[in-house]
Design a protein around this motif. Sequence first.
Motif, PDB file in Angstrom:
ATOM      1  N   SER A  53       0.828  -1.202   0.000  1.00  0.00           N
ATOM      2  CA  SER A  53       0.000   0.000   0.000  1.00  0.00           C
ATOM      3  C   SER A  53       0.866   1.257   0.000  1.00  0.00           C
ATOM      4  O   SER A  53       1.931   1.311   0.587  1.00  0.00           O
ATOM      5  CB  SER A  53      -0.911  -0.005   1.227  1.00  0.00           C
ATOM      6  N   VAL A  54       0.383   2.296  -0.677  1.00  0.00           N
ATOM      7  CA  VAL A  54       1.119   3.547  -0.799  1.00  0.00           C
ATOM      8  C   VAL A  54       0.709   4.535   0.299  1.00  0.00           C
ATOM      9  O   VAL A  54       1.474   5.417   0.655  1.00  0.00           O
ATOM     10  CB  VAL A  54       0.866   4.165  -2.195  1.00  0.00           C
ATOM     11  N   THR A  55      -0.476   4.380   0.851  1.00  0.00           N
ATOM     12  CA  THR A  55      -0.978   5.330   1.850  1.00  0.00           C
ATOM     13  C   THR A  55      -0.191   5.191   3.152  1.00  0.00           C
ATOM     14  O   THR A  55       0.310   4.115   3.475  1.00  0.00           O
ATOM     15  CB  THR A  55      -2.466   5.095   2.133  1.00  0.00           C
ATOM     16  N   PRO A  56      -0.077   6.279   3.909  1.00  0.00           N
ATOM     17  CA  PRO A  56       0.660   6.230   5.180  1.00  0.00           C
ATOM     18  C   PRO A  56       0.000   5.285   6.180  1.00  0.00           C
ATOM     19  O   PRO A  56      -1.204   5.047   6.139  1.00  0.00           O
ATOM     20  CB  PRO A  56       0.600   7.670   5.696  1.00  0.00           C
ATOM     21  N   TRP A  57       0.825   4.769   7.103  1.00  0.00           N
ATOM     22  CA  TRP A  57       0.354   3.804   8.084  1.00  0.00           C
ATOM     23  C   TRP A  57      -0.716   4.418   8.981  1.00  0.00           C
ATOM     24  O   TRP A  57      -1.680   3.746   9.346  1.00  0.00           O
ATOM     25  CB  TRP A  57       1.535   3.322   8.935  1.00  0.00           C
ATOM     26  N   GLY A  58      -0.602   5.668   9.335  1.00  0.00           N
ATOM     27  CA  GLY A  58      -1.580   6.335  10.196  1.00  0.00           C
ATOM     28  C   GLY A  58      -2.955   6.406   9.558  1.00  0.00           C
ATOM     29  O   GLY A  58      -3.975   6.239  10.228  1.00  0.00           O
ATOM     30  N   ASP A  59      -2.990   6.658   8.245  1.00  0.00           N
ATOM     31  CA  ASP A  59      -4.273   6.697   7.540  1.00  0.00           C
ATOM     32  C   ASP A  59      -4.918   5.315   7.506  1.00  0.00           C
ATOM     33  O   ASP A  59      -6.128   5.181   7.676  1.00  0.00           O
ATOM     34  CB  ASP A  59      -4.093   7.211   6.115  1.00  0.00           C
ATOM     35  N   ARG A  60      -4.089   4.290   7.276  1.00  0.00           N
ATOM     36  CA  ARG A  60      -4.627   2.927   7.261  1.00  0.00           C
ATOM     37  C   ARG A  60      -5.131   2.520   8.641  1.00  0.00           C
ATOM     38  O   ARG A  60      -6.156   1.863   8.768  1.00  0.00           O
ATOM     39  CB  ARG A  60      -3.571   1.940   6.772  1.00  0.00           C
ATOM     40  N   ALA A  61      -4.418   2.939   9.713  1.00  0.00           N
ATOM     41  CA  ALA A  61      -4.868   2.638  11.076  1.00  0.00           C
ATOM     42  C   ALA A  61      -6.168   3.383  11.374  1.00  0.00           C
ATOM     43  O   ALA A  61      -7.065   2.831  12.022  1.00  0.00           O
ATOM     44  CB  ALA A  61      -3.787   3.022  12.087  1.00  0.00           C
ATOM     45  N   GLY A  62      -6.291   4.598  10.906  1.00  0.00           N
ATOM     46  CA  GLY A  62      -7.536   5.347  11.078  1.00  0.00           C
ATOM     47  C   GLY A  62      -8.702   4.683  10.369  1.00  0.00           C
ATOM     48  O   GLY A  62      -9.820   4.632  10.890  1.00  0.00           O
ATOM     49  N   ASP A  63      -8.447   4.169   9.159  1.00  0.00           N
ATOM     50  CA  ASP A  63      -9.487   3.441   8.436  1.00  0.00           C
ATOM     51  C   ASP A  63      -9.908   2.191   9.194  1.00  0.00           C
ATOM     52  O   ASP A  63     -11.093   1.837   9.225  1.00  0.00           O
ATOM     53  CB  ASP A  63      -9.006   3.062   7.039  1.00  0.00           C
ATOM     54  N   LEU A  64      -8.927   1.506   9.808  1.00  0.00           N
ATOM     55  CA  LEU A  64      -9.243   0.313  10.591  1.00  0.00           C
ATOM     56  C   LEU A  64     -10.103   0.672  11.792  1.00  0.00           C
ATOM     57  O   LEU A  64     -11.091  -0.005  12.083  1.00  0.00           O
ATOM     58  CB  LEU A  64      -7.961  -0.388  11.044  1.00  0.00           C
ATOM     59  N   VAL A  65      -9.754   1.747  12.492  1.00  0.00           N
ATOM     60  CA  VAL A  65     -10.537   2.173  13.653  1.00  0.00           C
ATOM     61  C   VAL A  65     -11.957   2.532  13.231  1.00  0.00           C
ATOM     62  O   VAL A  65     -12.933   2.151  13.888  1.00  0.00           O
ATOM     63  CB  VAL A  65      -9.851   3.352  14.371  1.00  0.00           C
ATOM     64  N   ASN A  66     -12.092   3.242  12.108  1.00  0.00           N
ATOM     65  CA  ASN A  66     -13.429   3.589  11.610  1.00  0.00           C
ATOM     66  C   ASN A  66     -14.229   2.343  11.247  1.00  0.00           C
ATOM     67  O   ASN A  66     -15.436   2.274  11.507  1.00  0.00           O
ATOM     68  CB  ASN A  66     -13.329   4.512  10.396  1.00  0.00           C
ATOM     69  N   ALA A  67     -13.580   1.350  10.653  1.00  0.00           N
ATOM     70  CA  ALA A  67     -14.271   0.110  10.305  1.00  0.00           C
ATOM     71  C   ALA A  67     -14.692  -0.652  11.555  1.00  0.00           C
ATOM     72  O   ALA A  67     -15.788  -1.218  11.607  1.00  0.00           O
ATOM     73  CB  ALA A  67     -13.378  -0.770   9.429  1.00  0.00           C
ATOM     74  N   VAL A  68     -13.826  -0.670  12.598  1.00  0.00           N
ATOM     75  CA  VAL A  68     -14.170  -1.362  13.847  1.00  0.00           C
ATOM     76  C   VAL A  68     -15.346  -0.667  14.523  1.00  0.00           C
ATOM     77  O   VAL A  68     -16.284  -1.321  14.988  1.00  0.00           O
ATOM     78  CB  VAL A  68     -12.946  -1.428  14.788  1.00  0.00           C
ATOM     79  N   VAL A  69     -15.329   0.660  14.567  1.00  0.00           N
ATOM     80  CA  VAL A  69     -16.428   1.398  15.186  1.00  0.00           C
ATOM     81  C   VAL A  69     -17.720   1.181  14.400  1.00  0.00           C
ATOM     82  O   VAL A  69     -18.789   0.960  14.982  1.00  0.00           O
ATOM     83  CB  VAL A  69     -16.079   2.900  15.295  1.00  0.00           C
ATOM     84  N   GLY A  70     -17.628   1.217  13.081  1.00  0.00           N
ATOM     85  CA  GLY A  70     -18.818   0.976  12.255  1.00  0.00           C
ATOM     86  C   GLY A  70     -19.364  -0.428  12.435  1.00  0.00           C
ATOM     87  O   GLY A  70     -20.580  -0.632  12.522  1.00  0.00           O
ATOM     88  N   ALA A  71     -18.467  -1.410  12.508  1.00  0.00           N
ATOM     89  CA  ALA A  71     -18.913  -2.790  12.708  1.00  0.00           C
ATOM     90  C   ALA A  71     -19.526  -2.971  14.088  1.00  0.00           C
ATOM     91  O   ALA A  71     -20.539  -3.665  14.240  1.00  0.00           O
ATOM     92  CB  ALA A  71     -17.740  -3.751  12.530  1.00  0.00           C
ATOM     93  N   ALA A  72     -18.935  -2.347  15.091  1.00  0.00           N
ATOM     94  CA  ALA A  72     -19.497  -2.448  16.444  1.00  0.00           C
ATOM     95  C   ALA A  72     -20.867  -1.781  16.497  1.00  0.00           C
ATOM     96  O   ALA A  72     -21.796  -2.305  17.128  1.00  0.00           O
ATOM     97  CB  ALA A  72     -18.550  -1.813  17.452  1.00  0.00           C
ATOM     98  N   ARG A  73     -21.005  -0.647  15.837  1.00  0.00           N
ATOM     99  CA  ARG A  73     -22.297   0.042  15.802  1.00  0.00           C
ATOM    100  C   ARG A  73     -23.332  -0.805  15.072  1.00  0.00           C
ATOM    101  O   ARG A  73     -24.466  -0.952  15.528  1.00  0.00           O
ATOM    102  CB  ARG A  73     -22.147   1.394  15.126  1.00  0.00           C
ATOM    103  N   TYR A  74     -22.947  -1.383  13.951  1.00  0.00           N
ATOM    104  CA  TYR A  74     -23.856  -2.228  13.175  1.00  0.00           C
ATOM    105  C   TYR A  74     -24.249  -3.470  13.968  1.00  0.00           C
ATOM    106  O   TYR A  74     -25.415  -3.840  14.024  1.00  0.00           O
ATOM    107  CB  TYR A  74     -23.198  -2.621  11.853  1.00  0.00           C
ATOM    108  N   GLN A  75     -23.259  -4.117  14.595  1.00  0.00           N
ATOM    109  CA  GLN A  75     -23.552  -5.313  15.368  1.00  0.00           C
ATOM    110  C   GLN A  75     -24.423  -4.988  16.570  1.00  0.00           C
ATOM    111  O   GLN A  75     -25.277  -5.778  16.951  1.00  0.00           O
ATOM    112  CB  GLN A  75     -22.260  -5.992  15.820  1.00  0.00           C
TER     113      GLN A  75
END
Length: 89
Positions: free
Chosen positions: A43-65
């Motif tokens: 991946s070309v994107t910075p590690w911090g952006d990818r970690a932020g995307d992961l946190v957003n996905a975890v929060v979204g999944a927790a909210r959905y679940q």
Amino acid sequence: MTAKLGIREGALSATVFGMVLFILISVDPRVHDRMSDLFSSGSVTPWGDRAGDLVNAVVGAARYQSMDNGPVLLFIAVGIVLMVFMVRS
């Protein structure tokens, strides 16, 4: 004595967080994709952006679940709290 108890409780909290994250990774495809993107070297994107995307996905999944499976989530949360109190005493 209190330092050992604090370390033990911190380790237990980290373990429970790891288990919840592992369950989300295995169940939710969005979280699985973001986790694989985080640790992929191509991946070309910075590690911090990818970690932020992961946190957003975890929060979204927790909210959905939590909205989709509210009673089950409540049962699991109460079970975890009871287990912590049983281990603590």
